[in-house]
Design a protein around this motif. Structure first.
Motif, PDB file in Angstrom:
ATOM      1  N   GLU A   4      45.833  35.823  68.855  1.00  0.00           N
ATOM      2  CA  GLU A   4      44.873  36.881  68.517  1.00  0.00           C
ATOM      3  C   GLU A   4      45.102  37.397  67.104  1.00  0.00           C
ATOM      4  O   GLU A   4      44.143  37.639  66.353  1.00  0.00           O
ATOM      5  N   ASP A   5      46.365  37.546  66.730  1.00  0.00           N
ATOM      6  CA  ASP A   5      46.674  38.004  65.377  1.00  0.00           C
ATOM      7  C   ASP A   5      46.213  36.993  64.337  1.00  0.00           C
ATOM      8  O   ASP A   5      45.701  37.368  63.269  1.00  0.00           O
ATOM      9  N   LEU A   6      46.382  35.693  64.660  1.00  0.00           N
ATOM     10  CA  LEU A   6      45.937  34.660  63.726  1.00  0.00           C
ATOM     11  C   LEU A   6      44.422  34.668  63.571  1.00  0.00           C
ATOM     12  O   LEU A   6      43.896  34.477  62.461  1.00  0.00           O
ATOM     13  N   LYS A   7      43.699  34.907  64.677  1.00  0.00           N
ATOM     14  CA  LYS A   7      42.237  34.982  64.586  1.00  0.00           C
ATOM     15  C   LYS A   7      41.798  36.176  63.731  1.00  0.00           C
ATOM     16  O   LYS A   7      40.894  36.057  62.898  1.00  0.00           O
ATOM     17  N   ASN A   8      42.460  37.293  63.957  1.00  0.00           N
ATOM     18  CA  ASN A   8      42.133  38.478  63.143  1.00  0.00           C
ATOM     19  C   ASN A   8      42.426  38.232  61.666  1.00  0.00           C
ATOM     20  O   ASN A   8      41.646  38.627  60.788  1.00  0.00           O
ATOM     21  N   LEU A   9      43.549  37.568  61.397  1.00  0.00           N
ATOM     22  CA  LEU A   9      43.894  37.253  60.012  1.00  0.00           C
ATOM     23  C   LEU A   9      42.869  36.313  59.399  1.00  0.00           C
ATOM     24  O   LEU A   9      42.479  36.459  58.225  1.00  0.00           O
ATOM     25  N   GLU A  10      42.409  35.332  60.176  1.00  0.00           N
ATOM     26  CA  GLU A  10      41.396  34.408  59.686  1.00  0.00           C
ATOM     27  C   GLU A  10      40.093  35.140  59.347  1.00  0.00           C
ATOM     28  O   GLU A  10      39.458  34.878  58.317  1.00  0.00           O
ATOM     29  N   ASN A  11      39.690  36.069  60.210  1.00  0.00           N
ATOM     30  CA  ASN A  11      38.472  36.844  59.948  1.00  0.00           C
ATOM     31  C   ASN A  11      38.606  37.685  58.675  1.00  0.00           C
ATOM     32  O   ASN A  11      37.663  37.791  57.878  1.00  0.00           O
ATOM     33  N   VAL A  12      39.788  38.258  58.513  1.00  0.00           N
ATOM     34  CA  VAL A  12      40.027  39.058  57.311  1.00  0.00           C
ATOM     35  C   VAL A  12      39.932  38.196  56.060  1.00  0.00           C
ATOM     36  O   VAL A  12      39.325  38.590  55.045  1.00  0.00           O
ATOM     37  N   LEU A  13      40.529  36.986  56.119  1.00  0.00           N
ATOM     38  CA  LEU A  13      40.493  36.096  54.963  1.00  0.00           C
ATOM     39  C   LEU A  13      39.067  35.632  54.661  1.00  0.00           C
ATOM     40  O   LEU A  13      38.661  35.557  53.489  1.00  0.00           O
ATOM     41  N   GLU A  14      38.300  35.312  55.697  1.00  0.00           N
ATOM     42  CA  GLU A  14      36.918  34.887  55.483  1.00  0.00           C
ATOM     43  C   GLU A  14      36.078  36.008  54.874  1.00  0.00           C
ATOM     44  O   GLU A  14      35.280  35.781  53.958  1.00  0.00           O
ATOM     45  N   LEU A  15      36.270  37.223  55.387  1.00  0.00           N
ATOM     46  CA  LEU A  15      35.535  38.352  54.828  1.00  0.00           C
ATOM     47  C   LEU A  15      35.935  38.608  53.373  1.00  0.00           C
ATOM     48  O   LEU A  15      35.075  38.857  52.511  1.00  0.00           O
ATOM     49  N   GLY A  16      37.239  38.505  53.107  1.00  0.00           N
ATOM     50  CA  GLY A  16      37.686  38.696  51.728  1.00  0.00           C
ATOM     51  C   GLY A  16      37.147  37.631  50.797  1.00  0.00           C
ATOM     52  O   GLY A  16      36.728  37.915  49.674  1.00  0.00           O
ATOM     53  N   LEU A  17      37.123  36.352  51.266  1.00  0.00           N
ATOM     54  CA  LEU A  17      36.589  35.265  50.443  1.00  0.00           C
ATOM     55  C   LEU A  17      35.098  35.463  50.175  1.00  0.00           C
ATOM     56  O   LEU A  17      34.610  35.218  49.062  1.00  0.00           O
ATOM     57  N   LYS A  18      34.384  35.942  51.194  1.00  0.00           N
ATOM     58  CA  LYS A  18      32.955  36.214  51.016  1.00  0.00           C
ATOM     59  C   LYS A  18      32.732  37.300  49.972  1.00  0.00           C
ATOM     60  O   LYS A  18      31.841  37.181  49.099  1.00  0.00           O
ATOM     61  N   ASN A  19      33.526  38.331  50.038  1.00  0.00           N
ATOM     62  CA  ASN A  19      33.401  39.418  49.059  1.00  0.00           C
ATOM     63  C   ASN A  19      33.746  38.939  47.657  1.00  0.00           C
ATOM     64  O   ASN A  19      33.098  39.325  46.674  1.00  0.00           O
ATOM     65  N   VAL A  20      34.768  38.082  47.555  1.00  0.00           N
ATOM     66  CA  VAL A  20      35.157  37.556  46.245  1.00  0.00           C
ATOM     67  C   VAL A  20      34.031  36.712  45.652  1.00  0.00           C
ATOM     68  O   VAL A  20      33.689  36.822  44.467  1.00  0.00           O
ATOM     69  N   ARG A  21      33.433  35.843  46.454  1.00  0.00           N
ATOM     70  CA  ARG A  21      32.335  35.014  45.955  1.00  0.00           C
ATOM     71  C   ARG A  21      31.127  35.848  45.560  1.00  0.00           C
ATOM     72  O   ARG A  21      30.478  35.579  44.546  1.00  0.00           O
ATOM     73  N   SER A  22      30.836  36.872  46.363  1.00  0.00           N
ATOM     74  CA  SER A  22      29.711  37.747  46.027  1.00  0.00           C
ATOM     75  C   SER A  22      29.949  38.461  44.705  1.00  0.00           C
ATOM     76  O   SER A  22      29.054  38.544  43.855  1.00  0.00           O
ATOM     77  N   ARG A  23      31.172  38.939  44.524  1.00  0.00           N
ATOM     78  CA  ARG A  23      31.493  39.614  43.272  1.00  0.00           C
ATOM     79  C   ARG A  23      31.466  38.645  42.099  1.00  0.00           C
ATOM     80  O   ARG A  23      31.026  38.992  40.993  1.00  0.00           O
ATOM     81  N   LYS A  24      31.896  37.409  42.324  1.00  0.00           N
ATOM     82  CA  LYS A  24      31.878  36.411  41.256  1.00  0.00           C
ATOM     83  C   LYS A  24      30.442  36.111  40.842  1.00  0.00           C
ATOM     84  O   LYS A  24      30.129  36.026  39.644  1.00  0.00           O
ATOM     85  N   ASP A  25      29.540  35.938  41.817  1.00  0.00           N
ATOM     86  CA  ASP A  25      28.133  35.676  41.505  1.00  0.00           C
ATOM     87  C   ASP A  25      27.516  36.854  40.760  1.00  0.00           C
ATOM     88  O   ASP A  25      26.740  36.668  39.811  1.00  0.00           O
ATOM     89  N   GLN A  26      27.860  38.048  41.190  1.00  0.00           N
ATOM     90  CA  GLN A  26      27.331  39.227  40.515  1.00  0.00           C
ATOM     91  C   GLN A  26      27.803  39.288  39.064  1.00  0.00           C
ATOM     92  O   GLN A  26      27.018  39.575  38.152  1.00  0.00           O
ATOM     93  N   SER A  27      29.088  39.004  38.841  1.00  0.00           N
ATOM     94  CA  SER A  27      29.612  39.002  37.475  1.00  0.00           C
ATOM     95  C   SER A  27      28.941  37.921  36.634  1.00  0.00           C
ATOM     96  O   SER A  27      28.639  38.133  35.450  1.00  0.00           O
ATOM     97  N   PHE A  28      28.706  36.757  37.236  1.00  0.00           N
ATOM     98  CA  PHE A  28      28.055  35.668  36.520  1.00  0.00           C
ATOM     99  C   PHE A  28      26.643  36.063  36.097  1.00  0.00           C
ATOM    100  O   PHE A  28      26.225  35.825  34.952  1.00  0.00           O
ATOM    101  N   MET A  29      25.882  36.682  37.009  1.00  0.00           N
ATOM    102  CA  MET A  29      24.521  37.111  36.683  1.00  0.00           C
ATOM    103  C   MET A  29      24.531  38.186  35.602  1.00  0.00           C
ATOM    104  O   MET A  29      23.665  38.182  34.707  1.00  0.00           O
ATOM    105  N   GLU A  30      25.481  39.096  35.664  1.00  0.00           N
ATOM    106  CA  GLU A  30      25.568  40.125  34.629  1.00  0.00           C
ATOM    107  C   GLU A  30      25.855  39.507  33.269  1.00  0.00           C
ATOM    108  O   GLU A  30      25.274  39.913  32.256  1.00  0.00           O
ATOM    109  N   GLU A  31      26.744  38.513  33.223  1.00  0.00           N
ATOM    110  CA  GLU A  31      27.035  37.851  31.955  1.00  0.00           C
ATOM    111  C   GLU A  31      25.815  37.087  31.446  1.00  0.00           C
ATOM    112  O   GLU A  31      25.538  37.073  30.237  1.00  0.00           O
TER     113      GLU A  31
END
Length: 233
Positions: free
Chosen positions: A121-148
């Motif tokens: 269960e802890d590993l599943k929760n950790l996986e969800n956290v990592l996926e959510l963090g990766l999604k946020n990182v990609r979204s922020r990267k795309d936003q920065s790219f569009m701003e540039e």
């Protein structure tokens, strides 16, 4: 006969209360004097009766006793505050150390370290956290790219606008230059023609043979011929 134990409570009878107050006040002041003499202690006693009358005793003077009391009270308060602050800071430090340890442990798990103690269960929760963090990182990267990209487009538009302005200024400058050059060319051509005619005349005179010039100078003048004919007639 053994004296019975007196209950410590308010004496309702005013006469008995006054008698008890007098006796115990006298005994209290006597004990204070003895304690001051035996132990070399600085003692001050202040008593207010139920009627508002003041009784006091000081081994030195009441003013010095009160002044010393106020100073020691401030020192004790500061020491008490300092001790309280020390306890507070100790608890805060322990809490911060626990938080730091928890954050470091979570950081190691996010890096994929020390996962052996985690349950499924802890590993599943950790996986969800990592996926959510990766999604946020990609979204922020795309936003920065569009701003540039928008910033670069704005700079390109500014440069193009500057080029348009420069081309306009260049065309105006070229037209003015051609007009001024045309007027100068016309004046130069006129002066050149005048100079050319004068030079040709001078050259024609210079090129004329001396014999022709001499003949021209030796030819009789018409008015002299008329005079000669009149004299011979």
């Amino acid at each position: 006969m053994v004296k019975g134990k007196i209950a410590i409570r308010k004496i309702n009878c005013s006469k008995s209360r006054q008698v008890t107050f007098f006796k115990r006040r006298t005994g209290l002041i006597k004990k204070a004097k003895e304690l001051s003499i035996l132990c070399d202690a600085e003692i001050g006693v202040i008593i207010f009766s139920c009627t508002g009358k003041l009784y006091d005793y000081a081994s030195t003077s009441m003013d010095s006793v009160i002044e010393r009391y106020n100073k020691m009270k401030q020192v004790n308060q500061q020491q008490s505050i300092t001790a309280t602050e020390i306890q507070f800071f100790k608890k805060e430090a322990e809490s911060l150390m626990q938080q730091l340890s928890s954050v470091q442990e979570c950081n190691r798990r996010l890096r994929g370290e020390e996962l052996s103690k985690l349950s499924l269960e802890d590993l599943k929760n950790l996986e969800n956290v990592l996926e959510l963090g990766l999604k946020n990182v990609r979204s922020r990267k795309d936003q920065s790219f569009m701003e540039e990209m928008r910033e670069l487009k704005r700079k390109v538009d500014d440069v193009e606008q500057e080029n348009v302005e420069l081309r306009k200024k260049l065309r105006v400058g070229s037209r003015d230059h051609r007009e001024s050059k045309g007027e100068f060319s016309a004046e130069s051509s006129s002066s050149k023609d005048t100079s050319k005619i004068g030079a040709q005349a001078i050259q024609f005179k210079d090129d004329m043979p001396e014999r022709i010039l001499l003949q021209l100078s030796l030819q009789p003048k018409p008015y002299l011929l008329d005079a000669q004919e009149s004299a011979s007639g």
